[in-house]
Motif scaffolding. Structure first.
Motif, PDB file in Angstrom:
ATOM      1  N   TRP A 245       0.809  -1.214   0.000  1.00  0.00           N
ATOM      2  CA  TRP A 245       0.000   0.000   0.000  1.00  0.00           C
ATOM      3  C   TRP A 245       0.844   1.267   0.000  1.00  0.00           C
ATOM      4  O   TRP A 245       0.365   2.336  -0.341  1.00  0.00           O
ATOM      5  N   ALA A 246       2.114   1.128   0.414  1.00  0.00           N
ATOM      6  CA  ALA A 246       2.968   2.313   0.472  1.00  0.00           C
ATOM      7  C   ALA A 246       3.599   2.630  -0.883  1.00  0.00           C
ATOM      8  O   ALA A 246       4.208   3.676  -1.062  1.00  0.00           O
ATOM      9  N   HIS A 276      -7.451   2.115  -3.694  1.00  0.00           N
ATOM     10  CA  HIS A 276      -6.191   2.420  -3.023  1.00  0.00           C
ATOM     11  C   HIS A 276      -6.029   3.931  -2.990  1.00  0.00           C
ATOM     12  O   HIS A 276      -6.009   4.568  -4.034  1.00  0.00           O
ATOM     13  N   ASN A 277      -5.930   4.507  -1.811  1.00  0.00           N
ATOM     14  CA  ASN A 277      -5.874   5.965  -1.727  1.00  0.00           C
ATOM     15  C   ASN A 277      -4.893   6.465  -0.693  1.00  0.00           C
ATOM     16  O   ASN A 277      -4.788   5.910   0.390  1.00  0.00           O
ATOM     17  N   LYS A 278      -4.220   7.518  -1.084  1.00  0.00           N
ATOM     18  CA  LYS A 278      -3.301   8.162  -0.152  1.00  0.00           C
ATOM     19  C   LYS A 278      -3.859   9.544   0.117  1.00  0.00           C
ATOM     20  O   LYS A 278      -4.152  10.297  -0.817  1.00  0.00           O
ATOM     21  N   VAL A 279      -4.036   9.875   1.384  1.00  0.00           N
ATOM     22  CA  VAL A 279      -4.623  11.160   1.723  1.00  0.00           C
ATOM     23  C   VAL A 279      -3.632  11.967   2.532  1.00  0.00           C
ATOM     24  O   VAL A 279      -3.041  11.465   3.492  1.00  0.00           O
ATOM     25  N   GLU A 280      -3.426  13.208   2.109  1.00  0.00           N
ATOM     26  CA  GLU A 280      -2.537  14.089   2.859  1.00  0.00           C
ATOM     27  C   GLU A 280      -3.275  15.366   3.168  1.00  0.00           C
ATOM     28  O   GLU A 280      -4.155  15.769   2.433  1.00  0.00           O
ATOM     29  N   THR A 286      -3.189   6.233   4.452  1.00  0.00           N
ATOM     30  CA  THR A 286      -3.294   5.493   3.201  1.00  0.00           C
ATOM     31  C   THR A 286      -4.262   4.360   3.451  1.00  0.00           C
ATOM     32  O   THR A 286      -4.188   3.712   4.498  1.00  0.00           O
ATOM     33  N   SER A 287      -5.163   4.150   2.535  1.00  0.00           N
ATOM     34  CA  SER A 287      -6.075   3.025   2.712  1.00  0.00           C
ATOM     35  C   SER A 287      -6.082   2.181   1.450  1.00  0.00           C
ATOM     36  O   SER A 287      -5.938   2.689   0.341  1.00  0.00           O
ATOM     37  N   LEU A 288      -6.220   0.906   1.655  1.00  0.00           N
ATOM     38  CA  LEU A 288      -6.382  -0.019   0.534  1.00  0.00           C
ATOM     39  C   LEU A 288      -7.539  -0.938   0.924  1.00  0.00           C
ATOM     40  O   LEU A 288      -7.408  -1.770   1.818  1.00  0.00           O
ATOM     41  N   LEU A 289      -8.666  -0.692   0.291  1.00  0.00           N
ATOM     42  CA  LEU A 289      -9.887  -1.423   0.652  1.00  0.00           C
ATOM     43  C   LEU A 289     -10.288  -2.372  -0.474  1.00  0.00           C
ATOM     44  O   LEU A 289     -10.154  -2.038  -1.651  1.00  0.00           O
TER      45      LEU A 289
END
Ligand code: ADP
Ligand code: MG
Length: 634
Positions: A245-246, A276-280, A286-289
């Motif tokens: 996920w990173a 898959h999302n990275k939120v800043e 970061t989420s991977l659902l």
């Protein structure tokens, strides 16, 4: 070789014995997955040690380079999977490798049939984990020591995977766990360097912990010839070994996403979709659902596993963190990695943390968006709906704020389609609404068939108005939490006054009023004949083919929900239905002409029939039969 002491032989829990037997048989054609399961456990054990060591560095015992090592011995016919993770104490070994703790297991195992293909699917949804070693091994030896314990508290566990296992205390230098598989005669192919490497890459690329295999290097002389006796063995990392996920989305293939899913979800089959999302910014995570392709066996168990795997700054914190998703999205699996929580966050703290609530509402939105996207693929969405539709239906009650969004994801059978398949969206329905139609009509019954043939639908058929046909147990409850969709109110066609809005013109409405007036005397007589059994009698224009139907007051609990609650042992206050008569029907005309007992009998027959058509039970079925027979022989 250290000596084993305090040896005892114990029996597997009954469920384990059953699982072992069925698994070995049904997963034969898919047996390479044992390696994935053992690596997955090793990785979990490393995650757990890293977490425990946050508070106590000494647990590493000077070896903080977490890893998994795989070795084989072709002559001995063994494969060894070793990790330097958390390890297990004697009690833990007995508990973890001798029992299955998940509730509902016994019931689940009963469903297995002995047919290979069918059972393979079911077992996959259950997850076989450690025991999968016995698909390829006729004996398994586990040596382990809990990190931080003294060298004398090592444990050796052995079993042939039949009825029992032995445990003994051993000296063990290293902490962590080593699993030695003594391969069956027909599974020797796994004691092979090339095979093992390709399996590691296939199944475990996404595991953050390095998975290493030995590599023998031989020095060469100037002519390129190998120098004898110069072999050195080094460890070579075979997997990608970064947290999937990173990594940037663009670099991750579908296959990698799918393989990672199998690790986090303990599932065998591919997911339907993922996000898959990275939120800043204010929140950083970061989420991977994932949406699984099939339901776990304990989807409806109260304490079934749910939630995401939680990481804080790449450090694994816990499995099944259920605070990050609402209950009605409990089928979603995946990972959340955030900077907004402290490393020593606990389950209790998660419950109170306002950041968690914020992430939860963001993930809920992501989850719903992911489903909306999935809905563009009709076939995949149908699979989703068949698998998890009833869970999603819990949504409007649980999540008021997202009601409209959830409603858009629901699917229904309707009078517009011929089959019981629930595949029509509310948007589809609205797009087909009649001119002048302002409401969304639905009917609830015990089955699709009963809904479809309900007398209440007659006027709607005549007018060409579509009606949603609801027959899931949860449906009436669902509808009680949905008041409108795109500004159109929902109306139960079996409750309250019938109002077709502008679909009916003034002339029709006037004609109805006149009929009602003309039948006032009849209505009064029927009311007297039925007495306390009905709340009211009316003439209706709902019906075209049936002589009568029963209707409930608008805010009354429906028949289906009543039956469900009564079956569950609840006593509900009595409710009297309204009997509506079709003035156009020959039986009603006959009723009008009848006198005395004949009138009373026919009035009762019409009422009882209306109850039966609603799926209801007659209070006095024998009296109904008697009256009907009297009428038939008259
Ligand atoms: P799961 O991984 O789904 O919990 P498994 O059958 O794979 O189920 O493993 C059962 C349990 O045994 C694990 O939950 C863990 O507690 C323990 N276990 C298995 N392998 C290891 C290991 N390598 N190190 C430490 N504990 C392990
Ligand atoms: Mg496991």
């Amino acid at each position: 070789m250290s000596t084993a002491t305090h040896e005892e032989t114990l029996g597997f829990q009954t469920e384990v014995k059953q699982l072992l037997k069925l698994m070995i048989h049904s997963l034969y054609s898919n047996r390479e997955i044992f390696l994935r399961e053992l690596i997955s456990n090793g990785a979990d054990a490393c995650d757990k040690l890293r977490y425990a060591a946050l508070d106590n560095d000494a647990l590493y015992e000077g070896d903080s380079e977490l890893r998994i090592e795989i070795e084989h011995d072709g002559e001995a016919g063994t494969v060894t999977v070793r990790d330097n993770g958390i390890g297990m104490s004697r009690d833990e070994v007995i508990q973890n490798l001798g029992t299955i703790a998940r509730s509902g297991t016994a019931e689940f195992l009963q469903q297995l049939s002995g047919e290979q293909q069918k059972d393979a699917k079911l077992i996959g949804q259950f997850g076989v984990g450690f025991y999968s070693g016995f698909i390829v091994a006729d004996e398994v030896t586990v040596r382990t020591r809990k990190a931080g314990s003294d060298k004398a508290s090592g444990v050796e566990w052995r079993s042939k995977g039949e009825g029992e296992f032995s445990v003994a205390d051993i000296e063990r230098e290293a902490h962590g766990t080593e699993i030695v598989l003594h391969l069956k005669g027909d599974a020797q192919e796994f004691a092979d360097d090339f095979r093992l490497r390709s399996l590691v890459r296939k199944y475990s690329d996404h595991i953050e912990v390095p998975v290493r295999l030995p590599k023998v290097e031989t020095a060469k002389d100037d002519d390129g010839k190998e120098i004898e006796g110069s072999e050195v063995t080094t460890w070579e990392t075979v997997n990608e070994a970064t947290a999937l996920w990173a990594r940037p989305k663009g670099e991750i293939s579908d296959e990698e996403y799918q393989a990672f899913y199998k690790h986090v979800a303990h599932d065998f089959s591919d997911p339907l979709t993922w996000s898959h999302n990275k939120v800043e910014g204010k929140l950083e995570y970061t989420s991977l659902l994932y949406v699984p392709g099939r339901a776990p066996f304990d989807l409806y168990e109260r304490d079934g596993a749910r939630g995401v795997k939680l990481y804080v700054q790449r450090v694994f914190i816990m499995d099944d963190a259920e605070q990050f998703l609402p209950l009605y999205l409990r089928f979603i699996k995946g990972v959340v990695d955030t900077k907004d929580l402290s490393l020593n966050v606990s389950r209790e703290l998660l419950q109170q943390d306002p950041q968690v609530d914020k992430i939860k509402s963001a993930l809920t939105k992501r989850g719903l968006d992911m489903l909306k996207k999935l809905a563009k693929d009709a076939e995949a969405y149908q699979t989703f709906w068949n698998t998890f539709g009833t869970v999603l239906k819990e949504g409007p009650a649980e999540d008021f704020a997202n009601r409209e969004k959830i409603a858009g994801l629901l699917r229904f059978a309707t009078t517009h389609t011929d089959s019981a398949t629930q595949d029509q969206s509310l948007a589809d329905y609205v797009s087909r609404m009649k001119e002048g139609q302002e409401k969304i009509y639905y009917i609830v019954a015990d089955s699709f068939k009963a809904a479809k043939s309900s007398p209440h639908l007659e006027i709607f058929r005549k007018k060409g108005i579509e009606v949603l046909l609801l027959s899931d147990r949860i449906d009436e409850w669902l509808m009680s939490h949905l008041s409108e969709f795109e500004g159109k109110a929902f109306v139960d066609v079996a409750k309250g006054e019938l109002d077709l809005g502008e679909v009916e013109n003034e002339e029709e409405k006037q004609a109805q009023e006149e009929t009602a007036k003309a039948k006032e005397a009849l209505v009064k007589r029927v009311q007297e004949a039925l007495g306390e059994a009905v709340q009211e009698v009316k003439v209706t224009h709902r019906l075209t083919d049936s002589p009568a139907c029963v209707v409930l007051p608008e805010h009354e609990m429906g028949f289906q929900m009543r039956r469900i609650m009564e079956a569950a042992g609840q006593t509900l206050p009595e409710v009297k239905p309204i009997l509506e008569l079709n003035p156009e029907h020959p039986l009603v005309a006959r009723l009008e002409g009848a006198e005395g007992d004949a009138f009373g009998d026919l009035a009762h027959i019409l009422f009882d029939q209306a109850i039966i058509a609603e799926g209801g039970q007659l209070e006095d079925p024998a009296a109904y039969v008697k009256r009907l027979n009297a009428l038939l022989t008259a």
